[in-house]
Scaffold this motif. Sequence first.
Motif, PDB file in Angstrom:
ATOM      1  N   LEU A   1      -1.426  -4.649 -14.382  1.00  0.00           N
ATOM      2  CA  LEU A   1      -2.045  -5.327 -13.318  1.00  0.00           C
ATOM      3  C   LEU A   1      -1.619  -4.564 -11.999  1.00  0.00           C
ATOM      4  O   LEU A   1      -2.758  -4.300 -11.294  1.00  0.00           O
ATOM      5  N   ILE A   2      -0.263  -4.261 -11.788  1.00  0.00           N
ATOM      6  CA  ILE A   2      -0.052  -3.276 -10.760  1.00  0.00           C
ATOM      7  C   ILE A   2      -0.770  -2.224 -10.786  1.00  0.00           C
ATOM      8  O   ILE A   2      -1.177  -1.816  -9.428  1.00  0.00           O
ATOM      9  N   ASP A   3      -0.794  -1.552 -11.656  1.00  0.00           N
ATOM     10  CA  ASP A   3      -1.315  -0.155 -12.088  1.00  0.00           C
ATOM     11  C   ASP A   3      -2.914  -0.226 -11.680  1.00  0.00           C
ATOM     12  O   ASP A   3      -3.320   0.943 -11.318  1.00  0.00           O
ATOM     13  N   LEU A   4      -3.510  -1.302 -11.840  1.00  0.00           N
ATOM     14  CA  LEU A   4      -4.872  -1.346 -11.609  1.00  0.00           C
ATOM     15  C   LEU A   4      -5.112  -2.028 -10.514  1.00  0.00           C
ATOM     16  O   LEU A   4      -6.095  -2.409  -9.786  1.00  0.00           O
ATOM     17  N   GLY A   5      -3.955  -1.902  -9.291  1.00  0.00           N
ATOM     18  CA  GLY A   5      -4.403  -2.402  -7.955  1.00  0.00           C
ATOM     19  C   GLY A   5      -4.263  -3.901  -7.736  1.00  0.00           C
ATOM     20  O   GLY A   5      -4.748  -4.324  -6.789  1.00  0.00           O
ATOM     21  N   CYS A   6      -3.538  -4.640  -8.599  1.00  0.00           N
ATOM     22  CA  CYS A   6      -3.467  -6.227  -8.467  1.00  0.00           C
ATOM     23  C   CYS A   6      -2.027  -6.394  -8.398  1.00  0.00           C
ATOM     24  O   CYS A   6      -1.549  -6.843  -9.348  1.00  0.00           O
ATOM     25  N   PRO A   7      -1.371  -6.608  -7.232  1.00  0.00           N
ATOM     26  CA  PRO A   7       0.022  -6.993  -6.857  1.00  0.00           C
ATOM     27  C   PRO A   7       0.070  -8.667  -7.128  1.00  0.00           C
ATOM     28  O   PRO A   7      -1.081  -9.069  -7.316  1.00  0.00           O
ATOM     29  N   SER A   8       1.310  -8.933  -7.277  1.00  0.00           N
ATOM     30  CA  SER A   8       1.498 -10.408  -7.549  1.00  0.00           C
ATOM     31  C   SER A   8       0.566 -11.296  -6.349  1.00  0.00           C
ATOM     32  O   SER A   8       0.179 -12.374  -6.936  1.00  0.00           O
ATOM     33  N   ASP A   9       0.321 -10.829  -5.432  1.00  0.00           N
ATOM     34  CA  ASP A   9      -0.312 -11.792  -4.429  1.00  0.00           C
ATOM     35  C   ASP A   9      -1.666 -11.046  -3.982  1.00  0.00           C
ATOM     36  O   ASP A   9      -2.460 -11.628  -3.103  1.00  0.00           O
ATOM     37  N   GLY A  10      -2.281 -10.344  -4.817  1.00  0.00           N
ATOM     38  CA  GLY A  10      -3.530  -9.517  -4.756  1.00  0.00           C
ATOM     39  C   GLY A  10      -4.560 -10.120  -5.744  1.00  0.00           C
ATOM     40  O   GLY A  10      -4.484 -11.172  -6.367  1.00  0.00           O
ATOM     41  N   PHE A  11      -5.708  -9.473  -5.681  1.00  0.00           N
ATOM     42  CA  PHE A  11      -6.947  -9.806  -6.436  1.00  0.00           C
ATOM     43  C   PHE A  11      -7.391  -8.623  -7.458  1.00  0.00           C
ATOM     44  O   PHE A  11      -7.210  -7.361  -7.005  1.00  0.00           O
TER      45      PHE A  11
END
Length: 223
Positions: free
Chosen positions: A190-200
């Motif tokens: 998810l982080i690699d896809l641009g979605c950090p823990s508080d992101g979308f």
Amino acid sequence: VKLADSCRSDRVAKERKLAGFAEERIKELEEAYNRFDKDKSGEIDTAELMGILKEFGWQPKTREEQSALMKKLDIARAKARYAGVSEVGPDGSATIKFWTFVQLCRLLETEAEVAEEARTNALMKELKFTIKEVEEFRNIFLDKRREYAEECGSTCDAFEGLPRDAILRLMRMLGVSVKAERKVTFDKQLIDLGCPSDGFLDFAGFLRLMRWLIGSGWLGGGG
């Protein structure tokens, strides 16, 4: 015949004024406009406009985009005048009246739709999904975003995509286990896809996630 022509002319004029939006959408735009028109003057300034555009995900991010937006405002004023709206303000003005705002929204929404279609087509080709598969994934994505918005008492436009908890709930619904070591792997993806823990996670990222899940065997492969 004259009566029919008159009715047709009135209908066309109304459609031009609404910029092709349905009445329900016009009400949504009016509500957003009125929230930022705090002194109820019937006008908003460019700073307040940026606040509305940020809600819709249309805010300009570079100086070039900001400059282009000012030009689009004058185009929107011209379209409002053509639609029969007399009070649209002078070109180059720092204030924006409601019906100019409506025409601007049509311009920006059309641009966003064209850009999104181009991105989706390129992504579909890259990820080797069919049109049917992309539409099925889009429906899942939009349904989950709508559910999350309703839970938050907001609208879909307030969210750029799916938050982490909505994604995890979707994984459970799809029968994908995300526990122990798998959770570490999933979080990294998810982080690699641009979605950090508080992101979308936006729709492009969602499609990439689906392809990764299928390719890894987590989805549709007994995972």
